[in-house]
Design a protein around this motif. Structure first.
Motif, PDB file in Angstrom:
ATOM      1  N   GLY A  63      42.321 -74.258 -41.574  1.00  0.00           N
ATOM      2  CA  GLY A  63      43.096 -73.031 -41.644  1.00  0.00           C
ATOM      3  C   GLY A  63      43.125 -72.576 -43.089  1.00  0.00           C
ATOM      4  O   GLY A  63      43.329 -73.386 -43.994  1.00  0.00           O
ATOM      5  N   PHE A  64      42.904 -71.292 -43.309  1.00  0.00           N
ATOM      6  CA  PHE A  64      42.886 -70.769 -44.669  1.00  0.00           C
ATOM      7  C   PHE A  64      43.344 -69.324 -44.683  1.00  0.00           C
ATOM      8  O   PHE A  64      43.416 -68.668 -43.642  1.00  0.00           O
ATOM      9  CB  PHE A  64      41.486 -70.904 -45.282  1.00  0.00           C
ATOM     10  CG  PHE A  64      40.419 -70.050 -44.642  1.00  0.00           C
ATOM     11  CD1 PHE A  64      40.088 -68.807 -45.168  1.00  0.00           C
ATOM     12  CD2 PHE A  64      39.734 -70.493 -43.521  1.00  0.00           C
ATOM     13  CE1 PHE A  64      39.095 -68.027 -44.588  1.00  0.00           C
ATOM     14  CE2 PHE A  64      38.744 -69.724 -42.932  1.00  0.00           C
ATOM     15  CZ  PHE A  64      38.415 -68.490 -43.470  1.00  0.00           C
ATOM     16  N   TRP A  77      43.142 -69.843 -50.147  1.00  0.00           N
ATOM     17  CA  TRP A  77      43.973 -71.043 -50.091  1.00  0.00           C
ATOM     18  C   TRP A  77      43.673 -71.778 -48.793  1.00  0.00           C
ATOM     19  O   TRP A  77      43.776 -71.202 -47.700  1.00  0.00           O
ATOM     20  CB  TRP A  77      45.451 -70.671 -50.140  1.00  0.00           C
ATOM     21  CG  TRP A  77      46.357 -71.856 -50.085  1.00  0.00           C
ATOM     22  CD1 TRP A  77      47.072 -72.303 -49.000  1.00  0.00           C
ATOM     23  CD2 TRP A  77      46.649 -72.775 -51.151  1.00  0.00           C
ATOM     24  NE1 TRP A  77      47.781 -73.428 -49.332  1.00  0.00           N
ATOM     25  CE2 TRP A  77      47.541 -73.742 -50.652  1.00  0.00           C
ATOM     26  CE3 TRP A  77      46.238 -72.866 -52.482  1.00  0.00           C
ATOM     27  CZ2 TRP A  77      48.028 -74.795 -51.420  1.00  0.00           C
ATOM     28  CZ3 TRP A  77      46.731 -73.904 -53.248  1.00  0.00           C
ATOM     29  CH2 TRP A  77      47.611 -74.847 -52.721  1.00  0.00           C
ATOM     30  N   ILE A  78      43.261 -73.033 -48.912  1.00  0.00           N
ATOM     31  CA  ILE A  78      43.065 -73.882 -47.741  1.00  0.00           C
ATOM     32  C   ILE A  78      44.442 -74.432 -47.357  1.00  0.00           C
ATOM     33  O   ILE A  78      45.054 -75.182 -48.114  1.00  0.00           O
ATOM     34  CB  ILE A  78      42.110 -75.056 -48.037  1.00  0.00           C
ATOM     35  CG1 ILE A  78      40.771 -74.577 -48.583  1.00  0.00           C
ATOM     36  CG2 ILE A  78      41.946 -75.943 -46.788  1.00  0.00           C
ATOM     37  CD1 ILE A  78      39.900 -73.830 -47.627  1.00  0.00           C
ATOM     38  N   LEU A 114      43.567 -75.762 -52.838  1.00  0.00           N
ATOM     39  CA  LEU A 114      44.289 -76.450 -51.774  1.00  0.00           C
ATOM     40  C   LEU A 114      45.227 -77.456 -52.408  1.00  0.00           C
ATOM     41  O   LEU A 114      45.117 -77.769 -53.581  1.00  0.00           O
ATOM     42  CB  LEU A 114      43.315 -77.160 -50.819  1.00  0.00           C
ATOM     43  CG  LEU A 114      42.336 -78.177 -51.400  1.00  0.00           C
ATOM     44  CD1 LEU A 114      42.962 -79.553 -51.547  1.00  0.00           C
ATOM     45  CD2 LEU A 114      41.117 -78.275 -50.512  1.00  0.00           C
ATOM     46  N   SER A 115      46.170 -77.942 -51.620  1.00  0.00           N
ATOM     47  CA  SER A 115      46.986 -79.070 -52.053  1.00  0.00           C
ATOM     48  C   SER A 115      46.744 -80.198 -51.062  1.00  0.00           C
ATOM     49  O   SER A 115      46.341 -79.968 -49.921  1.00  0.00           O
ATOM     50  CB  SER A 115      48.472 -78.701 -52.131  1.00  0.00           C
ATOM     51  OG  SER A 115      48.996 -78.482 -50.844  1.00  0.00           O
ATOM     52  N   SER A 116      46.974 -81.413 -51.522  1.00  0.00           N
ATOM     53  CA  SER A 116      46.742 -82.577 -50.680  1.00  0.00           C
ATOM     54  C   SER A 116      47.843 -83.591 -50.960  1.00  0.00           C
ATOM     55  O   SER A 116      48.180 -83.840 -52.124  1.00  0.00           O
ATOM     56  CB  SER A 116      45.370 -83.178 -50.999  1.00  0.00           C
ATOM     57  OG  SER A 116      45.114 -84.302 -50.203  1.00  0.00           O
ATOM     58  N   GLY A 117      48.402 -84.145 -49.913  1.00  0.00           N
ATOM     59  CA  GLY A 117      49.483 -85.119 -50.056  1.00  0.00           C
ATOM     60  C   GLY A 117      49.111 -86.250 -50.995  1.00  0.00           C
ATOM     61  O   GLY A 117      47.976 -86.736 -50.971  1.00  0.00           O
ATOM     62  N   ILE A 118      50.069 -86.692 -51.797  1.00  0.00           N
ATOM     63  CA  ILE A 118      49.782 -87.706 -52.814  1.00  0.00           C
ATOM     64  C   ILE A 118      49.307 -89.027 -52.211  1.00  0.00           C
ATOM     65  O   ILE A 118      48.636 -89.802 -52.875  1.00  0.00           O
ATOM     66  CB  ILE A 118      51.004 -87.929 -53.747  1.00  0.00           C
ATOM     67  CG1 ILE A 118      52.238 -88.347 -52.943  1.00  0.00           C
ATOM     68  CG2 ILE A 118      51.280 -86.709 -54.579  1.00  0.00           C
ATOM     69  CD1 ILE A 118      53.439 -88.674 -53.806  1.00  0.00           C
ATOM     70  N   VAL A 139      51.875 -80.048 -56.999  1.00  0.00           N
ATOM     71  CA  VAL A 139      52.647 -79.131 -56.179  1.00  0.00           C
ATOM     72  C   VAL A 139      54.038 -79.722 -56.016  1.00  0.00           C
ATOM     73  O   VAL A 139      54.178 -80.910 -55.723  1.00  0.00           O
ATOM     74  CB  VAL A 139      51.994 -78.936 -54.792  1.00  0.00           C
ATOM     75  CG1 VAL A 139      52.857 -78.080 -53.898  1.00  0.00           C
ATOM     76  CG2 VAL A 139      50.610 -78.344 -54.929  1.00  0.00           C
ATOM     77  N   PHE A 140      55.049 -78.919 -56.241  1.00  0.00           N
ATOM     78  CA  PHE A 140      56.431 -79.345 -56.074  1.00  0.00           C
ATOM     79  C   PHE A 140      57.057 -78.524 -54.970  1.00  0.00           C
ATOM     80  O   PHE A 140      56.680 -77.375 -54.758  1.00  0.00           O
ATOM     81  CB  PHE A 140      57.221 -79.132 -57.381  1.00  0.00           C
ATOM     82  CG  PHE A 140      56.706 -79.950 -58.517  1.00  0.00           C
ATOM     83  CD1 PHE A 140      57.193 -81.240 -58.741  1.00  0.00           C
ATOM     84  CD2 PHE A 140      55.728 -79.466 -59.371  1.00  0.00           C
ATOM     85  CE1 PHE A 140      56.705 -82.010 -59.784  1.00  0.00           C
ATOM     86  CE2 PHE A 140      55.234 -80.225 -60.411  1.00  0.00           C
ATOM     87  CZ  PHE A 140      55.729 -81.501 -60.623  1.00  0.00           C
TER      88      PHE A 140
END
Length: 144
Positions: A63-64, A77-78, A114-118, A139-140
């Motif tokens: 999804g983007f 943005w992904i 994109l952001s990715s979980g830590i 990302v916060f």
């Protein structure tokens, strides 16, 4: 005939066919919430949901959405990228991201983010080592 293809999901039926795969990434979403969020995101936020099909069966989704910010300018943005647990490490994530890269180029976007979980170390290696993405920020979030 090619056994692998990418298809945009537009109808409610198509969106719901992707739910079992998306649920592997977005475990907190029940079917109704997922459906409502996807439909609203498509209607109000230009969200696109694509499925990677292998022999007609969904094996991954991405999804983007196109966006504009002062930081990135005009970019894509992904929002979501997941490949079925049984199909990971077979190049399908790369195929989905490559599809979005091509879509971005065709639509005059020069940046994808994109952001990715830590906790997703394997995903980070994929983004950096296979897809040549740079780690550029944290990302916060704050929930109310």
């Amino acid at each position: 005939m090619n056994s692998i293809s990418v298809k945009e999901l537009n109808t409610t039926t198509e969106i719901m066919e992707a739910y079992p795969i998306m649920k592997q990434l977005r475990t907190h979403l029940d079917e109704q919430t997922y459906k409502s969020l996807v439909i609203d995101a498509m209607k109000y936020d230009h969200y696109k949901l694509m499925a990677l099909l292998e022999l007609g069966k969904i094996v991954g989704v991405i999804g983007f959405k196109p966006m504009i910010t002062l930081y990135y300018g005009k970019f894509v943005w992904i929002c979501d990228l997941v490949v079925d647990d049984d199909k990971r490490s077979m190049g399908y994530g790369e195929k989905l991201l490559t599809y979005v890269h091509q879509w971005a180029k065709e639509n005059k976007y020069k940046t994808i983010a994109l952001s990715s979980g830590i906790q997703r170390d394997a995903a980070h290696r994929f983004y950096e080592n296979i897809m040549n993405y740079e780690k550029v920020s944290y990302v916060f979030k704050s929930s109310f």
